[in-house]
Scaffold this motif. Structure first.
Motif, short mmCIF file in Angstrom:
data_model
loop_
_atom_site.label_atom_id
_atom_site.label_comp_id
_atom_site.label_asym_id
_atom_site.label_seq_id
_atom_site.Cartn_x
_atom_site.Cartn_y
_atom_site.Cartn_z
N VAL A 62 0.86 -1.18 0.00
CA VAL A 62 0.00 0.00 0.00
C VAL A 62 0.90 1.23 0.00
N LEU A 63 0.65 2.13 -0.94
CA LEU A 63 1.46 3.34 -1.07
C LEU A 63 0.58 4.58 -1.06
N GLY A 64 1.14 5.68 -0.54
CA GLY A 64 0.42 6.96 -0.54
C GLY A 64 -0.25 7.22 0.78
N GLU A 65 -0.33 8.50 1.15
CA GLU A 65 -0.90 8.86 2.45
C GLU A 65 -2.37 8.47 2.56
N ARG A 66 -3.04 8.32 1.41
CA ARG A 66 -4.45 7.89 1.41
C ARG A 66 -4.58 6.46 0.88
N LEU A 69 -2.33 3.69 -3.97
CA LEU A 69 -1.86 2.57 -4.78
C LEU A 69 -1.84 1.30 -3.94
N GLN A 70 -2.59 0.30 -4.41
CA GLN A 70 -2.67 -0.99 -3.70
C GLN A 70 -2.46 -2.11 -4.70
N ARG A 71 -1.59 -3.05 -4.35
CA ARG A 71 -1.35 -4.21 -5.21
C ARG A 71 -1.25 -5.46 -4.34
N PHE A 72 -1.62 -6.61 -4.91
CA PHE A 72 -1.46 -7.86 -4.18
C PHE A 72 -1.36 -9.01 -5.16
N SER A 73 -0.84 -10.13 -4.71
CA SER A 73 -0.71 -11.32 -5.55
C SER A 73 -0.86 -12.58 -4.72
N ASP A 74 -1.59 -13.56 -5.28
CA ASP A 74 -1.73 -14.87 -4.63
C ASP A 74 -0.58 -15.81 -4.99
N ASP A 75 0.19 -15.48 -6.01
CA ASP A 75 1.36 -16.25 -6.42
C ASP A 75 1.11 -17.75 -6.45
N GLY A 76 0.07 -18.14 -7.14
CA GLY A 76 -0.20 -19.57 -7.31
C GLY A 76 -1.12 -20.20 -6.30
N GLU A 77 -1.41 -19.51 -5.20
CA GLU A 77 -2.40 -20.01 -4.27
C GLU A 77 -3.79 -19.79 -4.87
N PRO A 78 -4.81 -20.51 -4.41
CA PRO A 78 -6.16 -20.29 -4.92
C PRO A 78 -6.57 -18.82 -4.83
N SER A 79 -7.25 -18.34 -5.84
CA SER A 79 -7.61 -16.93 -5.93
C SER A 79 -8.31 -16.43 -4.67
N GLY A 80 -7.81 -15.31 -4.14
CA GLY A 80 -8.43 -14.67 -2.99
C GLY A 80 -8.03 -15.22 -1.64
N THR A 81 -7.10 -16.19 -1.61
CA THR A 81 -6.76 -16.82 -0.33
C THR A 81 -5.49 -16.28 0.30
N ALA A 82 -4.73 -15.44 -0.40
CA ALA A 82 -3.41 -15.04 0.11
C ALA A 82 -3.17 -13.53 0.00
N GLY A 83 -3.03 -13.03 -1.24
CA GLY A 83 -2.71 -11.62 -1.41
C GLY A 83 -3.76 -10.69 -0.85
N LYS A 84 -5.03 -10.98 -1.12
CA LYS A 84 -6.11 -10.11 -0.62
C LYS A 84 -6.17 -10.12 0.91
N PRO A 85 -6.07 -11.27 1.58
CA PRO A 85 -6.04 -11.23 3.05
C PRO A 85 -4.86 -10.42 3.61
N ILE A 86 -3.70 -10.51 2.96
CA ILE A 86 -2.55 -9.71 3.41
C ILE A 86 -2.87 -8.22 3.25
N LEU A 87 -3.44 -7.87 2.10
CA LEU A 87 -3.82 -6.47 1.86
C LEU A 87 -4.84 -6.00 2.89
N GLU A 88 -5.81 -6.85 3.22
CA GLU A 88 -6.84 -6.47 4.19
C GLU A 88 -6.22 -6.19 5.56
N VAL A 89 -5.17 -6.91 5.91
CA VAL A 89 -4.48 -6.65 7.18
C VAL A 89 -3.87 -5.24 7.15
N LEU A 90 -3.19 -4.89 6.05
CA LEU A 90 -2.58 -3.57 5.94
C LEU A 90 -3.62 -2.46 5.98
N LEU A 91 -4.72 -2.66 5.25
CA LEU A 91 -5.76 -1.63 5.24
C LEU A 91 -6.46 -1.54 6.59
N GLY A 92 -6.64 -2.68 7.23
CA GLY A 92 -7.28 -2.68 8.54
C GLY A 92 -6.44 -1.98 9.59
#
Length: 215
Positions: A62-66, A69-92
């Motif tokens: 996550v970049l920027g004071e607001r 810019l947000q990016r994430f990747s599951d890198d071969g794990e089932p879709s939505g099981t890895a990158g998005k949960p990591i991102l949700e932790v940062l946003l939370g």
């Protein structure tokens, strides 16, 4: 959750590494402060090389004071099981300018969709717990000039408010610089003017984000 332009936000001041074990799989979360997308991508590649024999290197940044810019990747794990949960932790947590890579060494036991989401979430949380985080607040930089009678009163006033001058110069007059949250600046200027009976010259040098105390 996004912050508005002048709201405080959290940044990483020192990255860390945390890990969890889930059904024999090892999840290693590496956290780093990044100031650009390229820095984040370079960091991800660095972790890939460090743990070259691992099966997955899932990430989010996550970049920027607001959090523009947000990016994430599951890198071969089932879709939505890895990158998005990591991102949700940062946003939370509300942390900005940060990248997290969670490296997984497969332990031979399938975790299922829910198990993967929990594992990557917990790993990211553990990585942040092992890092140092501080507030960035929007404030005003005040330049203050006064005489030797007034400086003691001003320093006492600042001490009561938990403020420490950035610098203090003693010549024929005394000058100091202090950073104060924008919402408190008007009241502080009024108080400094009153305690010196109007003998303090106070100007706003600039407005900017500044590093405040650690969380």
């Amino acid at each position: 959750m996004e912050t508005s332009r002048h709201e405080p936000y959290l940044i990483l001041t020192e990255g860390g590494e945390g890990q969890i074990i889930e059904k024999k799989s090892r999840f290693i979360a590496t956290v780093k402060k990044v100031d650009s997308e390229q820095e984040a991508l370079d960091f991800i590649e660095e972790i890939r090389k460090k743990y070259w024999d691992a099966r997955h290197h899932c990430y989010a940044f996550v970049l920027g004071e607001r959090g523009q810019l947000q990016r994430f990747s599951d890198d071969g794990e089932p879709s939505g099981t890895a990158g998005k949960p990591i991102l949700e932790v940062l946003l939370g947590e509300g942390v900005r300018n940060v990248a997290v890579v969670v490296t997984r060494y497969f332990g031979g036991v399938l975790l299922g969709t829910g198990g993967l989401v929990r594992a990557y979430t917990q790993a990211a949380q553990e990585g942040l717990r092992q890092s140092e985080i501080a507030w960035m607040r929007y404030g005003q930089v005040l330049d203050v000039e006064t005489d030797y009678n007034g400086i003691g009163k001003i320093l006492y006033l600042l001490g009561q408010k938990g403020l420490t001058p950035r610098k203090t110069d003693y010549t024929d007059i005394v000058s100091l610089q202090v950073v104060v949250p924008s919402e408190d600046a008007t009241a502080l200027i009024k108080d400094m003017t009153e305690v010196t009976n109007g003998r303090a010259k106070i100007t706003v040098a600039e407005e900017c984000y500044y590093l405040d105390k650690c969380r």
